[in-house]
Design a protein around this motif. Structure first.
Motif, PDB file in Angstrom:
ATOM      1  N   SER A  37      43.111  53.325  93.915  1.00  0.00           N
ATOM      2  CA  SER A  37      44.206  53.257  92.943  1.00  0.00           C
ATOM      3  C   SER A  37      43.763  52.526  91.668  1.00  0.00           C
ATOM      4  O   SER A  37      44.252  52.824  90.578  1.00  0.00           O
ATOM      5  CB  SER A  37      45.435  52.576  93.543  1.00  0.00           C
ATOM      6  OG  SER A  37      45.158  51.225  93.870  1.00  0.00           O
ATOM      7  N   ASP A  50      47.112  55.664  84.489  1.00  0.00           N
ATOM      8  CA  ASP A  50      47.805  56.812  85.048  1.00  0.00           C
ATOM      9  C   ASP A  50      48.647  56.325  86.222  1.00  0.00           C
ATOM     10  O   ASP A  50      48.208  56.324  87.374  1.00  0.00           O
ATOM     11  CB  ASP A  50      46.789  57.864  85.499  1.00  0.00           C
ATOM     12  CG  ASP A  50      47.432  59.176  85.891  1.00  0.00           C
ATOM     13  OD1 ASP A  50      48.672  59.213  86.049  1.00  0.00           O
ATOM     14  OD2 ASP A  50      46.693  60.164  86.043  1.00  0.00           O
ATOM     15  N   GLY A  51      49.859  55.888  85.918  1.00  0.00           N
ATOM     16  CA  GLY A  51      50.743  55.309  86.916  1.00  0.00           C
ATOM     17  C   GLY A  51      51.095  56.254  88.042  1.00  0.00           C
ATOM     18  O   GLY A  51      51.249  55.841  89.191  1.00  0.00           O
ATOM     19  N   GLU A  52      51.198  57.532  87.735  1.00  0.00           N
ATOM     20  CA  GLU A  52      51.543  58.525  88.749  1.00  0.00           C
ATOM     21  C   GLU A  52      50.441  58.632  89.804  1.00  0.00           C
ATOM     22  O   GLU A  52      50.711  58.680  91.000  1.00  0.00           O
ATOM     23  CB  GLU A  52      51.774  59.884  88.084  1.00  0.00           C
ATOM     24  CG  GLU A  52      52.342  60.927  89.005  1.00  0.00           C
ATOM     25  CD  GLU A  52      53.733  60.593  89.505  1.00  0.00           C
ATOM     26  OE1 GLU A  52      54.003  60.903  90.688  1.00  0.00           O
ATOM     27  OE2 GLU A  52      54.537  60.043  88.737  1.00  0.00           O
ATOM     28  N   ARG A  53      49.197  58.653  89.367  1.00  0.00           N
ATOM     29  CA  ARG A  53      48.075  58.742  90.311  1.00  0.00           C
ATOM     30  C   ARG A  53      47.935  57.458  91.127  1.00  0.00           C
ATOM     31  O   ARG A  53      47.564  57.497  92.302  1.00  0.00           O
ATOM     32  CB  ARG A  53      46.779  59.046  89.565  1.00  0.00           C
ATOM     33  CG  ARG A  53      46.790  60.430  88.952  1.00  0.00           C
ATOM     34  CD  ARG A  53      45.682  61.280  89.521  1.00  0.00           C
ATOM     35  NE  ARG A  53      45.817  62.660  89.127  1.00  0.00           N
ATOM     36  CZ  ARG A  53      45.239  63.195  88.067  1.00  0.00           C
ATOM     37  NH1 ARG A  53      44.481  62.456  87.286  1.00  0.00           N
ATOM     38  NH2 ARG A  53      45.404  64.470  87.807  1.00  0.00           N
ATOM     39  N   LEU A  55      50.414  55.572  92.046  1.00  0.00           N
ATOM     40  CA  LEU A  55      51.468  55.680  93.052  1.00  0.00           C
ATOM     41  C   LEU A  55      51.084  56.659  94.158  1.00  0.00           C
ATOM     42  O   LEU A  55      51.327  56.401  95.345  1.00  0.00           O
ATOM     43  CB  LEU A  55      52.790  56.094  92.402  1.00  0.00           C
ATOM     44  CG  LEU A  55      54.003  56.134  93.319  1.00  0.00           C
ATOM     45  CD1 LEU A  55      54.287  54.749  93.890  1.00  0.00           C
ATOM     46  CD2 LEU A  55      55.214  56.657  92.571  1.00  0.00           C
ATOM     47  N   LEU A  56      50.451  57.764  93.784  1.00  0.00           N
ATOM     48  CA  LEU A  56      50.001  58.729  94.798  1.00  0.00           C
ATOM     49  C   LEU A  56      48.988  58.104  95.755  1.00  0.00           C
ATOM     50  O   LEU A  56      49.050  58.328  96.967  1.00  0.00           O
ATOM     51  CB  LEU A  56      49.404  59.965  94.131  1.00  0.00           C
ATOM     52  CG  LEU A  56      50.400  60.920  93.475  1.00  0.00           C
ATOM     53  CD1 LEU A  56      49.674  62.013  92.706  1.00  0.00           C
ATOM     54  CD2 LEU A  56      51.330  61.528  94.517  1.00  0.00           C
ATOM     55  N   LYS A  59      50.900  55.693  98.054  1.00  0.00           N
ATOM     56  CA  LYS A  59      51.701  56.413  99.046  1.00  0.00           C
ATOM     57  C   LYS A  59      50.808  57.039 100.116  1.00  0.00           C
ATOM     58  O   LYS A  59      51.156  57.051 101.292  1.00  0.00           O
ATOM     59  CB  LYS A  59      52.544  57.497  98.369  1.00  0.00           C
ATOM     60  CG  LYS A  59      53.759  56.946  97.666  1.00  0.00           C
ATOM     61  CD  LYS A  59      54.591  58.067  97.103  1.00  0.00           C
ATOM     62  CE  LYS A  59      55.872  57.526  96.496  1.00  0.00           C
ATOM     63  NZ  LYS A  59      56.724  58.606  95.981  1.00  0.00           N
ATOM     64  N   ASN A 100      52.971  48.887  85.671  1.00  0.00           N
ATOM     65  CA  ASN A 100      53.004  50.301  86.026  1.00  0.00           C
ATOM     66  C   ASN A 100      54.465  50.716  86.208  1.00  0.00           C
ATOM     67  O   ASN A 100      55.153  50.209  87.086  1.00  0.00           O
ATOM     68  CB  ASN A 100      52.224  50.534  87.321  1.00  0.00           C
ATOM     69  CG  ASN A 100      52.133  51.991  87.704  1.00  0.00           C
ATOM     70  OD1 ASN A 100      52.953  52.805  87.309  1.00  0.00           O
ATOM     71  ND2 ASN A 100      51.124  52.321  88.480  1.00  0.00           N
ATOM     72  N   GLN A 102      55.736  53.324  87.434  1.00  0.00           N
ATOM     73  CA  GLN A 102      55.988  54.061  88.677  1.00  0.00           C
ATOM     74  C   GLN A 102      56.286  53.135  89.858  1.00  0.00           C
ATOM     75  O   GLN A 102      56.878  53.554  90.841  1.00  0.00           O
ATOM     76  CB  GLN A 102      54.779  54.943  89.020  1.00  0.00           C
ATOM     77  CG  GLN A 102      54.386  55.920  87.956  1.00  0.00           C
ATOM     78  CD  GLN A 102      55.465  56.945  87.684  1.00  0.00           C
ATOM     79  OE1 GLN A 102      56.131  57.396  88.587  1.00  0.00           O
ATOM     80  NE2 GLN A 102      55.647  57.288  86.420  1.00  0.00           N
TER      81      GLN A 102
END
Length: 160
Positions: A37, A50-53, A55-56, A59, A100, A102
């Motif tokens: 991350s 890249d906050g979305e990545r 978070l991915l 998760k 972040n 996200q």
């Protein structure tokens, strides 16, 4: 990673994340995935955020930690240590603190509740190291709340 071009950097980060999820032991997979991350949130001259990545990755690490927990349940008939969940909670707090968007209070709160539930379940074997680690994390959140100012306001909605 800043010496690579954007295209090469993207390829390298995706390959590292993909290969980290293919390690043999589930705890190793989990730790490698949440470590990846950081590849997507870097404060340097390139300012990669890249906050979305991020978070991915977190998760995915949670899913792997849950799978590791399920495997221990099947093998021993009892729940194993929740230390992976506490480590992931600490990563959530790190990225929450770094701004972040996200990572929000609700996700942190649900992780705290998950760890608390797992630690107090009847089938959970007590792990002094995990208990101390989780207690330290909760003390950190309380410390941030008491700090006041913008940081205190950010942490205030988190219930420990």
């Amino acid at each position: 990673m800043h010496v690579f071009g954007v295209e090469n950097r993207d390829t390298l980060t995706h390959k590292a994340t993909g290969y980290s999820a293919k390690l043999l032991k589930k705890p190793d997979q989990c730790r490698a995935v949440y470590a990846c991350s950081h590849l997507f949130w870097v404060d340097d001259q390139d300012n990669v955020k890249d906050g979305e990545r991020v978070l991915l990755c977190l998760k995915r690490a949670l899913r792997i930690a849950n799978a590791a927990q399920q495997m221990l349940n099947a093998a021993r008939g009892s729940t194993g240590s929740v230390i992976l969940f506490v480590e992931i909670l600490n990563k959530y707090l790190y990225f929450f603190e770094k701004g972040n968007p996200q990572i929000n209070v609700a996700s942190i709160q649900s992780l705290i509740e998950l760890v608390t539930t797992e630690m107090h379940s009847d089938s959970c074997t007590s792990d002094p190291a995990a208990d101390a680690f989780f207690a330290s994390t909760l003390r950190y959140i309380e410390f941030k709340k008491q700090k006041g100012g913008a940081v205190g306001e950010k942490y205030e909605p988190i219930k420990v």
